[in-house]
Write a protein that holds these residues in place. Structure first.
Motif, PDB file in Angstrom:
ATOM      1  N   GLU A 243       0.793  -1.252  -0.189  1.00  0.00           N
ATOM      2  CA  GLU A 243       0.062  -0.093   0.155  1.00  0.00           C
ATOM      3  C   GLU A 243       0.985   1.293  -0.131  1.00  0.00           C
ATOM      4  O   GLU A 243       0.283   2.372  -0.347  1.00  0.00           O
ATOM      5  N   ASP A 244       2.183   1.203   0.576  1.00  0.00           N
ATOM      6  CA  ASP A 244       2.777   2.402   0.454  1.00  0.00           C
ATOM      7  C   ASP A 244       3.139   2.803  -1.089  1.00  0.00           C
ATOM      8  O   ASP A 244       3.251   4.055  -1.285  1.00  0.00           O
ATOM      9  N   MET A 245       3.381   1.632  -1.856  1.00  0.00           N
ATOM     10  CA  MET A 245       3.548   2.000  -3.058  1.00  0.00           C
ATOM     11  C   MET A 245       2.513   2.226  -3.798  1.00  0.00           C
ATOM     12  O   MET A 245       2.362   3.155  -4.723  1.00  0.00           O
ATOM     13  N   LEU A 246       1.433   1.637  -3.628  1.00  0.00           N
ATOM     14  CA  LEU A 246      -0.053   1.981  -4.526  1.00  0.00           C
ATOM     15  C   LEU A 246      -0.383   3.557  -3.930  1.00  0.00           C
ATOM     16  O   LEU A 246      -1.199   4.108  -5.001  1.00  0.00           O
ATOM     17  N   ARG A 247       0.011   4.041  -2.901  1.00  0.00           N
ATOM     18  CA  ARG A 247      -0.593   5.474  -2.634  1.00  0.00           C
ATOM     19  C   ARG A 247       0.242   6.195  -3.633  1.00  0.00           C
ATOM     20  O   ARG A 247      -0.423   7.519  -4.153  1.00  0.00           O
ATOM     21  N   GLU A 248       1.541   5.854  -4.261  1.00  0.00           N
ATOM     22  CA  GLU A 248       2.161   6.829  -5.105  1.00  0.00           C
ATOM     23  C   GLU A 248       1.574   6.910  -6.469  1.00  0.00           C
ATOM     24  O   GLU A 248       1.804   7.554  -7.254  1.00  0.00           O
ATOM     25  N   LEU A 249       0.759   5.670  -6.810  1.00  0.00           N
ATOM     26  CA  LEU A 249       0.205   5.426  -7.916  1.00  0.00           C
ATOM     27  C   LEU A 249      -1.350   6.144  -7.937  1.00  0.00           C
ATOM     28  O   LEU A 249      -1.825   5.557  -8.992  1.00  0.00           O
ATOM     29  N   LYS A 250      -1.792   6.688  -7.175  1.00  0.00           N
ATOM     30  CA  LYS A 250      -3.430   6.932  -7.048  1.00  0.00           C
ATOM     31  C   LYS A 250      -3.888   7.808  -8.174  1.00  0.00           C
ATOM     32  O   LYS A 250      -4.966   7.753  -8.331  1.00  0.00           O
ATOM     33  N   ASN A 251      -3.051   8.435  -8.715  1.00  0.00           N
ATOM     34  CA  ASN A 251      -3.483   9.320  -9.969  1.00  0.00           C
ATOM     35  C   ASN A 251      -3.055   8.556 -11.273  1.00  0.00           C
ATOM     36  O   ASN A 251      -3.137   9.527 -12.330  1.00  0.00           O
ATOM     37  N   TYR A 252      -2.415   7.278 -11.312  1.00  0.00           N
ATOM     38  CA  TYR A 252      -2.113   6.999 -12.499  1.00  0.00           C
ATOM     39  C   TYR A 252      -3.073   6.198 -13.019  1.00  0.00           C
ATOM     40  O   TYR A 252      -4.239   6.152 -12.654  1.00  0.00           O
ATOM     41  N   HIS A 253      -3.058   5.679 -14.369  1.00  0.00           N
ATOM     42  CA  HIS A 253      -4.144   5.152 -15.362  1.00  0.00           C
ATOM     43  C   HIS A 253      -4.350   3.973 -14.383  1.00  0.00           C
ATOM     44  O   HIS A 253      -3.452   3.134 -13.852  1.00  0.00           O
ATOM     45  N   PRO A 254      -5.864   3.579 -14.561  1.00  0.00           N
ATOM     46  CA  PRO A 254      -6.297   2.551 -13.697  1.00  0.00           C
ATOM     47  C   PRO A 254      -5.746   1.075 -13.902  1.00  0.00           C
ATOM     48  O   PRO A 254      -5.520   0.341 -12.876  1.00  0.00           O
ATOM     49  N   ASP A 255      -5.194   1.148 -15.296  1.00  0.00           N
ATOM     50  CA  ASP A 255      -4.661  -0.353 -15.623  1.00  0.00           C
ATOM     51  C   ASP A 255      -3.193  -0.395 -14.829  1.00  0.00           C
ATOM     52  O   ASP A 255      -2.777  -1.573 -14.456  1.00  0.00           O
ATOM     53  N   LEU A 256      -2.502   0.605 -14.932  1.00  0.00           N
ATOM     54  CA  LEU A 256      -1.287   0.638 -14.054  1.00  0.00           C
ATOM     55  C   LEU A 256      -1.554   0.106 -12.656  1.00  0.00           C
ATOM     56  O   LEU A 256      -0.667  -0.526 -12.008  1.00  0.00           O
ATOM     57  N   GLN A 257      -2.560   0.798 -12.188  1.00  0.00           N
ATOM     58  CA  GLN A 257      -2.809   0.653 -10.681  1.00  0.00           C
ATOM     59  C   GLN A 257      -3.290  -0.954 -10.508  1.00  0.00           C
ATOM     60  O   GLN A 257      -2.815  -1.474  -9.506  1.00  0.00           O
ATOM     61  N   LYS A 258      -4.019  -1.558 -11.481  1.00  0.00           N
ATOM     62  CA  LYS A 258      -4.473  -2.925 -11.346  1.00  0.00           C
ATOM     63  C   LYS A 258      -3.303  -3.799 -11.371  1.00  0.00           C
ATOM     64  O   LYS A 258      -3.113  -4.794 -10.804  1.00  0.00           O
ATOM     65  N   ILE A 259      -2.260  -3.540 -12.277  1.00  0.00           N
ATOM     66  CA  ILE A 259      -1.031  -4.301 -12.228  1.00  0.00           C
ATOM     67  C   ILE A 259      -0.441  -4.156 -11.160  1.00  0.00           C
ATOM     68  O   ILE A 259      -0.019  -5.455 -10.541  1.00  0.00           O
ATOM     69  N   ALA A 260      -0.370  -3.311 -10.340  1.00  0.00           N
ATOM     70  CA  ALA A 260       0.344  -3.135  -8.948  1.00  0.00           C
ATOM     71  C   ALA A 260      -0.520  -3.996  -8.007  1.00  0.00           C
ATOM     72  O   ALA A 260       0.193  -4.820  -7.203  1.00  0.00           O
ATOM     73  N   GLU A 261      -1.841  -3.619  -8.043  1.00  0.00           N
ATOM     74  CA  GLU A 261      -2.577  -4.204  -6.996  1.00  0.00           C
ATOM     75  C   GLU A 261      -2.689  -5.640  -7.201  1.00  0.00           C
ATOM     76  O   GLU A 261      -2.780  -6.661  -6.162  1.00  0.00           O
ATOM     77  N   ASN A 262      -2.588  -6.380  -8.343  1.00  0.00           N
ATOM     78  CA  ASN A 262      -2.892  -7.950  -8.467  1.00  0.00           C
ATOM     79  C   ASN A 262      -1.407  -8.684  -8.170  1.00  0.00           C
ATOM     80  O   ASN A 262      -1.888  -9.898  -8.086  1.00  0.00           O
ATOM     81  N   VAL A 263      -0.583  -7.973  -7.870  1.00  0.00           N
ATOM     82  CA  VAL A 263       0.708  -8.719  -7.580  1.00  0.00           C
ATOM     83  C   VAL A 263       0.380  -9.216  -5.924  1.00  0.00           C
ATOM     84  O   VAL A 263       0.560  -8.418  -5.280  1.00  0.00           O
TER      85      VAL A 263
END
Length: 366
Positions: A243-263
């Motif tokens: 979640e520390d990393m995901l917070r940095e991606l909160k304004n990124y394209h949804p698919d980029l966020q999904k790649i990170a979330e799914n790992v």
């Protein structure tokens, strides 16, 4: 210098640098033993782009077919915005005199290391040998390992990484430098990148703080994902939530966020390098790879520099009249380019840049 067959050579470290050196020296006719502190030689981390000078050495060592089997060629990179829009396409720069060599061969670090280790007979690989001390006796040295084994060598090659004991004992007391970033690395299947990864192009999503690398590994049907974000925890392998990393991606394209979330599991590393050091060698001891010039991953050159160190060191030993002469020539040849990439690697990428290869001018004018 003792004859090639009589020269006692000990390599400390069985990573890409140490394994490359063993392969290079064995190909040149030297007897070499590799001492690795771990119980097994493994590699984790991200995909890398092997450049033409490195591939030339694999060819020279008789490993071209093996390395081509686990790589594929890429001729360009693409820079994307945080909304996954392509903002720049750029060829890989030529790092040799051949202008046609504007490419890289994409590979995972583990496959690169396996290719090298498989070329070294097992009797010359000594696991569970953690170096405790090195004592220099003029033109030879004695190595003491924590398991009680002692070895004498006419040449000790410290390929023992960023926290090199060899470097600390003989060349520099400088400590690794923390850059307040964490790198999150994982392998995902091609379909898990939602069409954002291509088959043969390294894609980099970059802003002033965050870099995302999507490096395709077509031969694996996987993609190496590397996400670099700011973080204050200096622990080498930090136990931090994704979640520390995901917070940095909160304004990124949804698919980029999904790649990170799914790992489910990320290999997380705090980013360290070392400042360039003035001396790598004495009469019978030298540094190689990360122990000599550990660098950040932003230029993708750490493994390449280690492989090329190995090739040049073997050539210098073949040509010189003494180990000391060979080591001085090796250091003179390798320092400029390694220091260049150490410094360039401290420049974090941004999609606002006109080029991601500031080293082009250095090689074009060399």
């Amino acid at each position: 210098m003792n004859s090639k067959s009589n020269l006692r050579i000990a390599i400390l470290g069985g990573g890409i640098g140490g394994a490359s050196t063993a392969v290079a020296l064995r190909h040149a006719g030297f007897n070499v033993n590799v001492y690795e502190q771990a119980a097994a030689i493994t590699e984790v981390g991200a995909g890398i782009g092997l450049r033409p000078p490195s591939i030339h050495y694999f060819k020279k060592w008789g490993l071209l077919e093996e390395i081509e089997r686990v790589t594929h060629k890429s001729v360009q990179i693409e820079i994307l915005s945080d909304q996954a829009e392509v903002v720049l396409k750029e060829q890989w720069p030529a790092l040799t005199d051949d202008p046609n060599e504007k490419w890289a061969r994409l590979i995972h670090r583990a496959d690169c290391l396996d290719t090298l280790i498989n070329a070294i007979p097992s009797e010359f690989l000594h696991l569970n040998h953690k170096c405790k001390n090195i004592v220099r006796h003029g033109d030879y040295a004695e190595i003491e390992f924590e398991n009680g084994v002692k070895v004498e060598a006419d040449l000790v090659i410290g390929a023992d990484g960023i926290r090199s004991l060899t470097r600390t004992l003989f060349f520099s007391q400088a400590q690794p430098v923390f850059h307040h970033y964490h790198a999150y690395r994982a392998l995902v299947n091609e379909e898990e990148t939602y069409g954002l990864a291509t088959e043969d192009t390294l894609r980099i999503i970059a802003d002033d703080k965050v870099n995302i690398y999507l490096l395709p590994l077509k031969y694996r049907k996987q993609v190496s994902v590397d996400i670099t974000v700011p973080h204050s925890d200096p622990t080498g392998r930090p136990n931090v939530p994704k979640e520390d990393m995901l917070r940095e991606l909160k304004n990124y394209h949804p698919d980029l966020q999904k790649i990170a979330e799914n790992v489910d599991h990320w290999d997380i590393r705090a980013l360290y390098d070392i400042d360039p050091i003035n001396q790598w060698s004495n009469e019978c001891i030298t540094l190689l790879g990360d122990s000599a010039h550990s660098m950040l991953h932003n230029q993708g050159q750490g493994a390449n520099m280690a492989i090329q160190d190995a090739g040049v060191l073997a050539e210098c030993l073949l040509e010189a009249d003494s180990v000391a002469e060979a080591l001085q020539k090796y250091e003179t040849l390798r320092k400029p380019v390694c220091h260049l990439f150490q410094n360039l690697s401290r420049q974090f990428h941004s999609a606002k840049e006109e080029t991601f290869f500031p080293e082009k001018e250095f090689f074009e004018n060399a």
